[in-house]
Design a protein around this motif. Structure first.
Motif, PDB file in Angstrom:
ATOM      1  N   GLY A 148      -2.399  60.377  47.034  1.00 14.05           N
ATOM      2  CA  GLY A 148      -2.935  61.426  46.174  1.00 14.05           C
ATOM      3  C   GLY A 148      -4.168  61.004  45.396  1.00 14.05           C
ATOM      4  N   LYS A 149      -4.783  61.973  44.757  1.00 13.43           N
ATOM      5  CA  LYS A 149      -6.013  61.722  44.003  1.00 13.43           C
ATOM      6  C   LYS A 149      -5.791  60.907  42.735  1.00 13.43           C
ATOM      7  CE  LYS A 149      -8.833  65.454  45.721  1.00 13.43           C
ATOM      8  NZ  LYS A 149      -9.708  66.575  45.393  1.00 13.43           N
ATOM      9  N   LYS A 150      -4.546  60.776  42.310  1.00 14.86           N
ATOM     10  CA  LYS A 150      -4.262  59.950  41.134  1.00 14.86           C
ATOM     11  C   LYS A 150      -4.525  58.473  41.417  1.00 14.86           C
ATOM     12  CE  LYS A 150      -0.869  62.900  38.906  1.00 14.86           C
ATOM     13  NZ  LYS A 150       0.506  63.000  38.401  1.00 14.86           N
ATOM     14  N   ILE A 151      -4.560  58.110  42.683  1.00 14.61           N
ATOM     15  CA  ILE A 151      -4.825  56.721  43.080  1.00 14.61           C
ATOM     16  C   ILE A 151      -6.250  56.326  42.711  1.00 14.61           C
ATOM     17  CG2 ILE A 151      -5.005  55.152  45.058  1.00 14.61           C
ATOM     18  CD1 ILE A 151      -2.149  55.874  44.667  1.00 14.61           C
ATOM     19  N   GLY A 152      -7.177  57.244  42.881  1.00  9.74           N
ATOM     20  CA  GLY A 152      -8.579  56.940  42.584  1.00  9.74           C
ATOM     21  C   GLY A 152      -9.503  57.753  43.464  1.00  9.74           C
ATOM     22  N   ALA A 201     -12.208  58.325  46.785  1.00  6.31           N
ATOM     23  CA  ALA A 201     -11.958  58.269  48.226  1.00  6.31           C
ATOM     24  C   ALA A 201     -11.914  56.834  48.742  1.00  6.31           C
ATOM     25  CB  ALA A 201     -13.029  59.062  48.966  1.00  6.31           C
ATOM     26  N   VAL A 202     -12.752  55.988  48.199  1.00  2.00           N
ATOM     27  CA  VAL A 202     -12.778  54.590  48.629  1.00  2.00           C
ATOM     28  C   VAL A 202     -11.436  53.921  48.332  1.00  2.00           C
ATOM     29  CG1 VAL A 202     -13.880  52.352  48.257  1.00  2.00           C
ATOM     30  CG2 VAL A 202     -15.268  54.416  48.334  1.00  2.00           C
ATOM     31  N   ALA A 203     -10.918  54.130  47.142  1.00  6.35           N
ATOM     32  CA  ALA A 203      -9.634  53.534  46.751  1.00  6.35           C
ATOM     33  C   ALA A 203      -8.490  54.097  47.594  1.00  6.35           C
ATOM     34  CB  ALA A 203      -9.371  53.782  45.272  1.00  6.35           C
ATOM     35  N   ARG A 204      -8.517  55.399  47.843  1.00  6.80           N
ATOM     36  CA  ARG A 204      -7.451  56.016  48.645  1.00  6.80           C
ATOM     37  C   ARG A 204      -7.467  55.496  50.077  1.00  6.80           C
ATOM     38  NH1 ARG A 204      -9.362  60.666  45.921  1.00  6.80           N
ATOM     39  NH2 ARG A 204     -10.219  61.528  47.844  1.00  6.80           N
ATOM     40  N   ARG A 256      -5.349  52.047  54.474  1.00  6.72           N
ATOM     41  CA  ARG A 256      -5.539  50.943  55.427  1.00  6.72           C
ATOM     42  C   ARG A 256      -4.491  49.863  55.225  1.00  6.72           C
ATOM     43  NH1 ARG A 256     -11.074  51.560  54.312  1.00  6.72           N
ATOM     44  NH2 ARG A 256     -11.032  49.733  52.964  1.00  6.72           N
ATOM     45  N   ARG A 257      -4.194  49.548  53.977  1.00  5.19           N
ATOM     46  CA  ARG A 257      -3.176  48.526  53.680  1.00  5.19           C
ATOM     47  C   ARG A 257      -1.791  48.970  54.169  1.00  5.19           C
ATOM     48  NH1 ARG A 257      -7.335  46.516  52.510  1.00  5.19           N
ATOM     49  NH2 ARG A 257      -7.881  44.981  50.968  1.00  5.19           N
ATOM     50  N   VAL A 284       5.186  58.216  54.160  1.00  9.68           N
ATOM     51  CA  VAL A 284       5.031  57.233  53.094  1.00  9.68           C
ATOM     52  C   VAL A 284       4.064  57.831  52.082  1.00  9.68           C
ATOM     53  CG1 VAL A 284       4.264  54.914  52.497  1.00  9.68           C
ATOM     54  CG2 VAL A 284       5.399  55.312  54.686  1.00  9.68           C
ATOM     55  N   ILE A 285       4.532  57.987  50.864  1.00  7.12           N
ATOM     56  CA  ILE A 285       3.702  58.529  49.794  1.00  7.12           C
ATOM     57  C   ILE A 285       3.468  57.415  48.780  1.00  7.12           C
ATOM     58  CG2 ILE A 285       3.524  60.271  47.984  1.00  7.12           C
ATOM     59  CD1 ILE A 285       5.563  61.895  49.715  1.00  7.12           C
ATOM     60  N   ALA A 286       2.202  57.117  48.544  1.00  7.88           N
ATOM     61  CA  ALA A 286       1.846  56.036  47.626  1.00  7.88           C
ATOM     62  C   ALA A 286       1.774  56.559  46.195  1.00  7.88           C
ATOM     63  CB  ALA A 286       0.510  55.435  48.026  1.00  7.88           C
ATOM     64  N   ARG A 287       2.276  55.768  45.283  1.00  3.85           N
ATOM     65  CA  ARG A 287       2.181  56.086  43.860  1.00  3.85           C
ATOM     66  C   ARG A 287       0.986  55.333  43.262  1.00  3.85           C
ATOM     67  NH1 ARG A 287       8.563  56.207  42.086  1.00  3.85           N
ATOM     68  NH2 ARG A 287       8.938  58.311  42.831  1.00  3.85           N
ATOM     69  N   PRO A 288       0.507  55.748  42.098  1.00  5.34           N
ATOM     70  CA  PRO A 288      -0.733  55.176  41.543  1.00  5.34           C
ATOM     71  C   PRO A 288      -0.759  53.656  41.366  1.00  5.34           C
ATOM     72  CG  PRO A 288      -0.209  57.191  40.402  1.00  5.34           C
ATOM     73  CD  PRO A 288       0.946  56.912  41.317  1.00  5.34           C
ATOM     74  N   THR A 289       0.374  53.017  41.161  1.00  3.45           N
ATOM     75  CA  THR A 289       0.366  51.562  40.945  1.00  3.45           C
ATOM     76  C   THR A 289      -0.074  50.780  42.183  1.00  3.45           C
ATOM     77  OG1 THR A 289       2.717  51.464  41.504  1.00  3.45           O
ATOM     78  CG2 THR A 289       2.156  51.615  39.171  1.00  3.45           C
TER      79      THR A 289
END
Length: 113
Positions: free
Chosen positions: A48-52, A54-57, A62-63, A83-88
């Motif tokens: 989600g956009k809370k991650i940062g 476009a580069v950060a997402r 990729r990871r 798999v849904i990533a959380r901001p941390t």
């Protein structure tokens, strides 16, 4: 990871969300839907956009993809999972991403021993 291993369509994402089982830790949420007639697993990744920005997402995606590629032989083959990533996750190293992803996949019973 090849396209045949990915959940791509919105309808497929919604099916896994609504009919699948969920499991989570502080870094990831995993939804899993068993599909006995399927040859191999498929995965959808949501960041989600809370991650940062476009580069950060993309960095996080990729990871996650790399971790899943390394865990591929141990993954359950007859299921779709998201798999849904959380901001941390944005502040974690590759080793930490893999470790936490492995943990949540074990909780969701997607990862074999």
């Amino acid at each position: 990871m090849r396209k045949s291993y990915r959940v791509k369509k919105e309808a497929e994402f919604q099916t896994v969300f609504t009919q699948g089982q969920s499991c989570a830790n502080r870094q990831f949420v995993v939804y899993m839907l068993e599909k006995p007639d399927q040859k191999h697993f498929r995965v959808g990744i949501s960041v989600g956009k809370k991650i940062g920005n476009a580069v950060a997402r993309n960095w996080v995606k990729r990871r996650i993809r790399q971790s899943l590629t390394e865990l591929k032989p141990q993954l359950k083959q007859d299921c779709d999972f998201l798999v849904i990533a959380r901001p941390t996750v944005a502040y974690m190293s590759m080793a930490e991403v893999k470790e936490h992803l492995k943990h949540v996949l074990k909780l969701a019973k997607v990862l074999g021993e």
